[in-house]
Design a protein around this motif. Structure first.
Motif, PDB file in Angstrom:
ATOM      1  N   GLY A  37       0.791  -1.224   0.000  1.00  0.00           N
ATOM      2  CA  GLY A  37       0.000   0.000   0.000  1.00  0.00           C
ATOM      3  C   GLY A  37       0.823   1.274   0.000  1.00  0.00           C
ATOM      4  O   GLY A  37       1.859   1.390  -0.641  1.00  0.00           O
ATOM      5  N   ASN A  38       0.334   2.228   0.765  1.00  0.00           N
ATOM      6  CA  ASN A  38       0.955   3.558   0.782  1.00  0.00           C
ATOM      7  C   ASN A  38       2.372   3.542   1.364  1.00  0.00           C
ATOM      8  O   ASN A  38       3.151   4.450   1.135  1.00  0.00           O
ATOM      9  N   LYS A  39       2.705   2.514   2.149  1.00  0.00           N
ATOM     10  CA  LYS A  39       4.027   2.475   2.789  1.00  0.00           C
ATOM     11  C   LYS A  39       5.146   2.459   1.748  1.00  0.00           C
ATOM     12  O   LYS A  39       6.208   3.020   1.966  1.00  0.00           O
ATOM     13  N   TRP A  40       4.908   1.817   0.650  1.00  0.00           N
ATOM     14  CA  TRP A  40       5.897   1.754  -0.438  1.00  0.00           C
ATOM     15  C   TRP A  40       6.265   3.166  -0.890  1.00  0.00           C
ATOM     16  O   TRP A  40       7.435   3.502  -1.031  1.00  0.00           O
ATOM     17  N   TYR A  41       5.255   3.995  -1.083  1.00  0.00           N
ATOM     18  CA  TYR A  41       5.482   5.369  -1.559  1.00  0.00           C
ATOM     19  C   TYR A  41       6.195   6.208  -0.503  1.00  0.00           C
ATOM     20  O   TYR A  41       7.019   7.057  -0.811  1.00  0.00           O
ATOM     21  N   LYS A  42       5.830   5.990   0.747  1.00  0.00           N
ATOM     22  CA  LYS A  42       6.400   6.812   1.814  1.00  0.00           C
ATOM     23  C   LYS A  42       7.872   6.479   2.058  1.00  0.00           C
ATOM     24  O   LYS A  42       8.646   7.322   2.488  1.00  0.00           O
ATOM     25  N   LEU A  43       8.257   5.241   1.779  1.00  0.00           N
ATOM     26  CA  LEU A  43       9.634   4.816   2.052  1.00  0.00           C
ATOM     27  C   LEU A  43      10.577   5.062   0.890  1.00  0.00           C
ATOM     28  O   LEU A  43      11.785   5.260   1.081  1.00  0.00           O
ATOM     29  N   SER A  66       2.507  -2.347  13.771  1.00  0.00           N
ATOM     30  CA  SER A  66       2.774  -1.305  12.775  1.00  0.00           C
ATOM     31  C   SER A  66       2.989  -1.827  11.351  1.00  0.00           C
ATOM     32  O   SER A  66       3.915  -2.610  11.091  1.00  0.00           O
ATOM     33  N   ASN A  67       2.148  -1.377  10.434  1.00  0.00           N
ATOM     34  CA  ASN A  67       2.351  -1.683   9.021  1.00  0.00           C
ATOM     35  C   ASN A  67       3.613  -0.999   8.520  1.00  0.00           C
ATOM     36  O   ASN A  67       4.276  -1.488   7.607  1.00  0.00           O
ATOM     37  N   HIS A  68       3.916   0.136   9.116  1.00  0.00           N
ATOM     38  CA  HIS A  68       5.087   0.913   8.702  1.00  0.00           C
ATOM     39  C   HIS A  68       6.394   0.185   9.040  1.00  0.00           C
ATOM     40  O   HIS A  68       7.262   0.034   8.175  1.00  0.00           O
ATOM     41  N   THR A 169      -6.586   7.923   6.840  1.00  0.00           N
ATOM     42  CA  THR A 169      -5.512   8.782   7.322  1.00  0.00           C
ATOM     43  C   THR A 169      -5.025   8.373   8.700  1.00  0.00           C
ATOM     44  O   THR A 169      -5.832   8.097   9.592  1.00  0.00           O
ATOM     45  N   GLY A 170      -3.704   8.336   8.844  1.00  0.00           N
ATOM     46  CA  GLY A 170      -3.103   8.134  10.162  1.00  0.00           C
ATOM     47  C   GLY A 170      -2.223   9.330  10.440  1.00  0.00           C
ATOM     48  O   GLY A 170      -2.666  10.367  10.939  1.00  0.00           O
ATOM     49  N   SER A 171      -0.956   9.225  10.059  1.00  0.00           N
ATOM     50  CA  SER A 171      -0.037  10.351  10.254  1.00  0.00           C
ATOM     51  C   SER A 171      -0.373  11.524   9.338  1.00  0.00           C
ATOM     52  O   SER A 171       0.022  12.650   9.606  1.00  0.00           O
ATOM     53  N   GLY A 172      -1.052  11.248   8.232  1.00  0.00           N
ATOM     54  CA  GLY A 172      -1.453  12.309   7.311  1.00  0.00           C
ATOM     55  C   GLY A 172      -0.554  12.453   6.091  1.00  0.00           C
ATOM     56  O   GLY A 172      -0.874  13.192   5.165  1.00  0.00           O
ATOM     57  N   ALA A 173       0.565  11.734   6.054  1.00  0.00           N
ATOM     58  CA  ALA A 173       1.514  11.885   4.943  1.00  0.00           C
ATOM     59  C   ALA A 173       0.876  11.538   3.594  1.00  0.00           C
ATOM     60  O   ALA A 173       1.067  12.260   2.602  1.00  0.00           O
ATOM     61  N   THR A 174       0.120  10.466   3.560  1.00  0.00           N
ATOM     62  CA  THR A 174      -0.500  10.048   2.300  1.00  0.00           C
ATOM     63  C   THR A 174      -1.497  11.097   1.826  1.00  0.00           C
ATOM     64  O   THR A 174      -1.492  11.497   0.658  1.00  0.00           O
ATOM     65  N   SER A 175      -2.328  11.576   2.735  1.00  0.00           N
ATOM     66  CA  SER A 175      -3.324  12.598   2.385  1.00  0.00           C
ATOM     67  C   SER A 175      -2.652  13.851   1.842  1.00  0.00           C
ATOM     68  O   SER A 175      -3.122  14.466   0.889  1.00  0.00           O
ATOM     69  N   MET A 247      -8.067  -1.725  10.650  1.00  0.00           N
ATOM     70  CA  MET A 247      -7.734  -0.467  11.316  1.00  0.00           C
ATOM     71  C   MET A 247      -8.029   0.775  10.479  1.00  0.00           C
ATOM     72  O   MET A 247      -8.421   1.801  11.008  1.00  0.00           O
ATOM     73  N   TYR A 248      -7.793   0.673   9.182  1.00  0.00           N
ATOM     74  CA  TYR A 248      -7.918   1.859   8.345  1.00  0.00           C
ATOM     75  C   TYR A 248      -8.993   1.729   7.265  1.00  0.00           C
ATOM     76  O   TYR A 248      -9.981   2.454   7.274  1.00  0.00           O
ATOM     77  N   THR A 249      -8.780   0.801   6.335  1.00  0.00           N
ATOM     78  CA  THR A 249      -9.642   0.819   5.147  1.00  0.00           C
ATOM     79  C   THR A 249     -11.072   0.326   5.419  1.00  0.00           C
ATOM     80  O   THR A 249     -12.014   0.828   4.817  1.00  0.00           O
ATOM     81  N   HIS A 275      -7.268   1.804  -1.586  1.00  0.00           N
ATOM     82  CA  HIS A 275      -7.011   0.690  -0.670  1.00  0.00           C
ATOM     83  C   HIS A 275      -5.530   0.773  -0.323  1.00  0.00           C
ATOM     84  O   HIS A 275      -4.677   0.401  -1.116  1.00  0.00           O
ATOM     85  N   THR A 276      -5.248   1.294   0.871  1.00  0.00           N
ATOM     86  CA  THR A 276      -3.868   1.590   1.240  1.00  0.00           C
ATOM     87  C   THR A 276      -3.133   0.376   1.817  1.00  0.00           C
ATOM     88  O   THR A 276      -2.011   0.512   2.329  1.00  0.00           O
ATOM     89  N   GLY A 277      -3.733  -0.799   1.753  1.00  0.00           N
ATOM     90  CA  GLY A 277      -3.035  -2.022   2.188  1.00  0.00           C
ATOM     91  C   GLY A 277      -3.232  -2.308   3.657  1.00  0.00           C
ATOM     92  O   GLY A 277      -4.327  -2.148   4.192  1.00  0.00           O
ATOM     93  N   GLY A 278      -2.161  -2.758   4.301  1.00  0.00           N
ATOM     94  CA  GLY A 278      -2.221  -2.974   5.749  1.00  0.00           C
ATOM     95  C   GLY A 278      -2.884  -4.257   6.195  1.00  0.00           C
ATOM     96  O   GLY A 278      -3.116  -4.457   7.394  1.00  0.00           O
TER      97      GLY A 278
HETATM   98  C1  PLP Z   1      -0.299   3.538   7.497  1.00  0.00           C
HETATM   99  C2  PLP Z   1      -1.651   3.362   6.906  1.00  0.00           C
HETATM  100  C3  PLP Z   1      -2.497   4.457   6.644  1.00  0.00           C
HETATM  101  C4  PLP Z   1      -2.171   5.849   7.093  1.00  0.00           C
HETATM  102  O1  PLP Z   1      -1.324   6.529   6.227  1.00  0.00           O
HETATM  103  P1  PLP Z   1      -0.740   7.948   6.671  1.00  0.00           P
HETATM  104  O2  PLP Z   1       0.150   8.337   5.553  1.00  0.00           O
HETATM  105  O3  PLP Z   1       0.050   7.695   7.931  1.00  0.00           O
HETATM  106  O4  PLP Z   1      -1.852   8.878   6.901  1.00  0.00           O
HETATM  107  C5  PLP Z   1      -3.687   4.222   5.993  1.00  0.00           C
HETATM  108  N1  PLP Z   1      -4.063   2.969   5.647  1.00  0.00           N
HETATM  109  C6  PLP Z   1      -3.291   1.899   5.901  1.00  0.00           C
HETATM  110  C7  PLP Z   1      -3.783   0.565   5.510  1.00  0.00           C
HETATM  111  C8  PLP Z   1      -2.064   2.056   6.544  1.00  0.00           C
HETATM  112  O5  PLP Z   1      -1.319   0.974   6.821  1.00  0.00           O
END
Ligand code: PLP
Length: 287
Positions: A37-43, A66-68, A169-175, A247-249, A275-278
């Motif tokens: 998911g989004n973790k790939w882009y953030k890293l 932590s997915n991160h 949204t969690g930390s907000g980086a993806t948003s 937790m998120y999606t 769908h940000t994964g996780g």
């Molecule tokens: C980490 C995570 C998020 C939150 O992303 P942020 O960039 O921290 O806001 C959303 N969805 C999933 C599935 C995640 O693992």
């Protein structure tokens, strides 16, 4: 870790067809089996920058599921770097952390009290002194380079086809990354798992005024899952054969369906949902 094409699934539901709403799910969960998911882009740019600047270790922070950290352990291994995960709370040994260790991450557990200082200079200087060759990535990959990576999520898509982009949204980086890539009139709907969203709200006001933040903690506080979400997630899997993470999606989708039921979407609205994964984190949720 190259992404060729991103999959989009049109989600069919009577709830949508009655209102002529189009809902497409962007499957970031499929881009990598581990760095999901989004973790790939953030890293991506963080690891690149660490390598270019001669660091040999990646150090970051996260909770026990932590997915991160999970993504970082794998991505660090692939990049040939050492990884250190600073984990909040008492030592535990769940599937997420077993994976992290298997991929070479060294784990250190710190108290919740200490963990609160994770973004403070003096606290971090302890780690920079102890590990001078460690590149420190904040919790959730939430820094400039993390945001820069997330800006690329929409780049290969006909994103203009959509009036609204919805994301959890969690930390907000993806948003934030998405916001920087969107047209001014495109709406960004952030479904936040956190109670306090003032920082994100302020940032959005300055960068992309067409946004809404919907809190989803009514479906269970962070790290908890309520009965409604549980049933929703199972139903969604049955109907569409797509697994959401609790937790998120799943919380986001549950809230989004409610918004549509309440008539808060326009007729003919075209929505792209990420769908940000996780999904790995679901192993920690007791059924
Ligand atoms: C980490 C995570 C998020 C939150 O992303 P942020 O960039 O921290 O806001 C959303 N969805 C999933 C599935 C995640 O693992």
């Amino acid at each position: 870790m190259a992404i060729d094409t991103l999959t989009r699934n049109r989600i069919q539901e009577t709830l949508f067809s009655e209102r002529n709403i189009q809902l497409d799910l962007l499957r970031l969960d499929l881009i990598h089996p581990q760095v999901s998911g989004n973790k790939w882009y953030k890293l991506k740019y963080n690891i690149q920058s660490a390598k270019e600047n001669g660091y040999d270790t990646l150090l970051s922070f996260g909770g026990a599921y932590s997915n991160h950290l999970h993504a970082l352990a794998w991505a660090g291994m692939e990049a040939g770097m050492k990884t250190i995960g600073i984990v909040r709370g008492d030592e535990v040994n769940n599937e997420t952390l077993v994976d992290c260790k298997r991929w070479g991450m060294s784990l250190q557990f710190i108290t919740r009290e200490d963990y609160r200082h994770r973004n403070e200079e003096t606290f971090l200087s302890h780690y920079t002194q102890k590990y001078p060759y460690a590149y420190i990535i904040p919790e959730g990959g939430n820094n400039e380079l993390g945001i820069k990576g997330c800006k690329e999520i929409l780049q290969d898509l006909p994103a203009n086809d959509y009036d609204t982009i919805a994301v959890s949204t969690g930390s907000g980086a993806t948003s934030k990354g998405l916001a920087l890539a969107m047209k001014p009139n495109q709406k960004l709907w952030c479904f936040s798992s956190f109670r306090n969203n003032t920082e994100l709200e302020q940032w959005m006001k300055e960068h992309h005024s067409s946004f809404d933040i919907f809190p989803v903690y009514q479906y269970g506080a962070f790290g908890k899952v309520g009965e409604e979400v549980r049933l929703f997630k199972e139903g969604f899997l049955r109907r569409h054969d797509i697994e959401l993470d609790f937790m998120y999606t799943a919380k986001m989708m549950c809230a989004l369906y409610h918004l549509i039921q309440e008539g808060r979407c326009e007729n003919r609205q075209k929505i792209l949902v990420l769908h940000t994964g996780g999904v790995q984190g679901n192993r920690g949720v007791i059924p």
